[in-house]
Design a protein around this motif. Structure first.
Motif, PDB file in Angstrom:
ATOM      1  N   ASP A  12      50.843 -26.560  98.883  1.00 48.33           N
ATOM      2  CA  ASP A  12      51.827 -27.569  98.476  1.00 48.33           C
ATOM      3  C   ASP A  12      52.863 -27.659  99.590  1.00 48.33           C
ATOM      4  O   ASP A  12      53.777 -26.843  99.680  1.00 48.33           O
ATOM      5  N   LYS A  13      52.670 -28.633 100.449  1.00 48.54           N
ATOM      6  CA  LYS A  13      53.495 -28.763 101.657  1.00 48.54           C
ATOM      7  C   LYS A  13      54.986 -28.897 101.339  1.00 48.54           C
ATOM      8  O   LYS A  13      55.824 -28.282 102.005  1.00 48.54           O
ATOM      9  N   LEU A  14      55.327 -29.675 100.335  1.00 49.51           N
ATOM     10  CA  LEU A  14      56.740 -29.887 100.024  1.00 49.51           C
ATOM     11  C   LEU A  14      57.382 -28.633  99.432  1.00 49.51           C
ATOM     12  O   LEU A  14      58.510 -28.281  99.800  1.00 49.51           O
ATOM     13  N   ALA A  15      56.691 -27.960  98.533  1.00 50.02           N
ATOM     14  CA  ALA A  15      57.235 -26.720  97.966  1.00 50.02           C
ATOM     15  C   ALA A  15      57.386 -25.661  99.048  1.00 50.02           C
ATOM     16  O   ALA A  15      58.397 -24.954  99.100  1.00 50.02           O
ATOM     17  N   PRO A  38      59.418 -42.375 103.990  1.00 48.29           N
ATOM     18  CA  PRO A  38      60.650 -42.268 103.201  1.00 48.29           C
ATOM     19  C   PRO A  38      60.408 -41.830 101.753  1.00 48.29           C
ATOM     20  O   PRO A  38      61.251 -41.153 101.164  1.00 48.29           O
ATOM     21  N   VAL A  39      59.274 -42.188 101.172  1.00 54.29           N
ATOM     22  CA  VAL A  39      58.978 -41.790  99.797  1.00 54.29           C
ATOM     23  C   VAL A  39      58.764 -40.276  99.738  1.00 54.29           C
ATOM     24  O   VAL A  39      59.291 -39.590  98.848  1.00 54.29           O
ATOM     25  N   ARG A  40      58.012 -39.736 100.677  1.00 55.28           N
ATOM     26  CA  ARG A  40      57.794 -38.287 100.729  1.00 55.28           C
ATOM     27  C   ARG A  40      59.110 -37.561 100.981  1.00 55.28           C
ATOM     28  O   ARG A  40      59.383 -36.515 100.388  1.00 55.28           O
ATOM     29  N   LEU A  41      59.941 -38.114 101.853  1.00 48.89           N
ATOM     30  CA  LEU A  41      61.231 -37.495 102.136  1.00 48.89           C
ATOM     31  C   LEU A  41      62.131 -37.504 100.901  1.00 48.89           C
ATOM     32  O   LEU A  41      62.827 -36.527 100.620  1.00 48.89           O
ATOM     33  N   ALA A  42      62.104 -38.593 100.140  1.00 47.62           N
ATOM     34  CA  ALA A  42      62.889 -38.670  98.902  1.00 47.62           C
ATOM     35  C   ALA A  42      62.395 -37.628  97.895  1.00 47.62           C
ATOM     36  O   ALA A  42      63.202 -37.003  97.194  1.00 47.62           O
ATOM     37  N   GLU A  43      61.095 -37.419  97.815  1.00 43.08           N
ATOM     38  CA  GLU A  43      60.548 -36.398  96.921  1.00 43.08           C
ATOM     39  C   GLU A  43      60.994 -35.006  97.378  1.00 43.08           C
ATOM     40  O   GLU A  43      61.345 -34.158  96.565  1.00 43.08           O
ATOM     41  N   PHE A  44      60.996 -34.776  98.691  1.00 42.05           N
ATOM     42  CA  PHE A  44      61.466 -33.488  99.213  1.00 42.05           C
ATOM     43  C   PHE A  44      62.940 -33.286  98.870  1.00 42.05           C
ATOM     44  O   PHE A  44      63.336 -32.190  98.455  1.00 42.05           O
ATOM     45  N   ASP A  45      63.738 -34.319  99.022  1.00 40.46           N
ATOM     46  CA  ASP A  45      65.159 -34.260  98.668  1.00 40.46           C
ATOM     47  C   ASP A  45      65.315 -33.854  97.200  1.00 40.46           C
ATOM     48  O   ASP A  45      66.088 -32.948  96.866  1.00 40.46           O
ATOM     49  N   ARG A  46      64.545 -34.490  96.319  1.00 41.85           N
ATOM     50  CA  ARG A  46      64.597 -34.157  94.899  1.00 41.85           C
ATOM     51  C   ARG A  46      64.193 -32.703  94.665  1.00 41.85           C
ATOM     52  O   ARG A  46      64.840 -31.976  93.913  1.00 41.85           O
ATOM     53  N   LEU A  47      63.139 -32.251  95.334  1.00 37.06           N
ATOM     54  CA  LEU A  47      62.676 -30.869  95.168  1.00 37.06           C
ATOM     55  C   LEU A  47      63.702 -29.845  95.650  1.00 37.06           C
ATOM     56  O   LEU A  47      63.806 -28.766  95.072  1.00 37.06           O
ATOM     57  N   LEU A  48      64.435 -30.166  96.707  1.00 39.16           N
ATOM     58  CA  LEU A  48      65.449 -29.224  97.186  1.00 39.16           C
ATOM     59  C   LEU A  48      66.490 -28.920  96.110  1.00 39.16           C
ATOM     60  O   LEU A  48      67.071 -27.838  96.090  1.00 39.16           O
ATOM     61  N   TRP A  49      66.721 -29.876  95.221  1.00 38.20           N
ATOM     62  CA  TRP A  49      67.687 -29.666  94.131  1.00 38.20           C
ATOM     63  C   TRP A  49      67.090 -28.864  92.986  1.00 38.20           C
ATOM     64  O   TRP A  49      67.823 -28.270  92.202  1.00 38.20           O
ATOM     65  N   THR A  50      65.763 -28.872  92.844  1.00 35.98           N
ATOM     66  CA  THR A  50      65.151 -28.333  91.631  1.00 35.98           C
ATOM     67  C   THR A  50      64.171 -27.187  91.835  1.00 35.98           C
ATOM     68  O   THR A  50      63.777 -26.557  90.861  1.00 35.98           O
ATOM     69  N   PHE A  51      63.750 -26.875  93.063  1.00 37.18           N
ATOM     70  CA  PHE A  51      62.648 -25.928  93.256  1.00 37.18           C
ATOM     71  C   PHE A  51      63.007 -24.502  92.864  1.00 37.18           C
ATOM     72  O   PHE A  51      62.134 -23.705  92.532  1.00 37.18           O
ATOM     73  N   SER A  52      64.277 -24.147  92.890  1.00 33.89           N
ATOM     74  CA  SER A  52      64.681 -22.792  92.538  1.00 33.89           C
ATOM     75  C   SER A  52      66.016 -22.855  91.799  1.00 33.89           C
ATOM     76  O   SER A  52      67.028 -23.269  92.366  1.00 33.89           O
TER      77      SER A  52
END
Length: 141
Positions: A12-15, A38-52
């Motif tokens: 899982d590249k983004l995680a 930009p869509v992948r980057l937006a998903e990464f931005d969202r994950l940075l807030w929620t992954f941990s």
């Protein structure tokens, strides 16, 4: 000269990118996360807030007024950034201005299309003499 590390076979590249950026931030590094999608980057931005739930990784877009004060920047364009420490590539293309950074980290999933793009980037860097290392993360699954 920029040192380039390929982290390959990521389940899982983004995680993985979130964990890598957290580790770099916690060790005092400044990071630009670049992605030509930009869509992948937006998903990464969202994950940075929620992954941990227990961690906070301060980040903003590279064009944000707070960019000079924020250790992790996100960009889909070729930004001017206030630091040249680490750039992490989540995209398919070679990041613009990567040679200004001390270190470039290429993240590559097991997806065949992603691997094909990574092979092109690998040849590009190799043909220009950049020092490179490959880290196979298939055991991290």
């Amino acid at each position: 000269m920029t040192r380039i590390d390929f982290h390959v076979n990521l389940p899982d590249k983004l995680a993985y990118g979130c964990r890598l950026v957290r580790k770099a931030y916690q060790s005092g590094r400044q990071v630009l996360v670049w992605c030509d999608d930009p869509v992948r980057l937006a998903e990464f931005d969202r994950l940075l807030w929620t992954f941990s739930a227990g961690d906070f990784v301060p980040h903003v877009g590279a064009a944000d007024p707070l960019a000079a004060e924020t250790p992790v920047l996100l960009a889909a364009e070729a930004p001017e950034v206030p630091h040249h420490d680490v750039i992490v590539n989540l995209g398919d293309r070679t990041p613009p201005n990567f040679s200004r950074f001390d270190r470039l980290i290429e993240l590559v999933s097991g997806d065949e299309a992603d691997r094909a793009h990574a092979r092109e980037r690998f040849r590009f860097y190799r043909d220009r003499g950049y020092p490179m290392q490959t880290h196979d993360r298939s055991a991290d699954r």
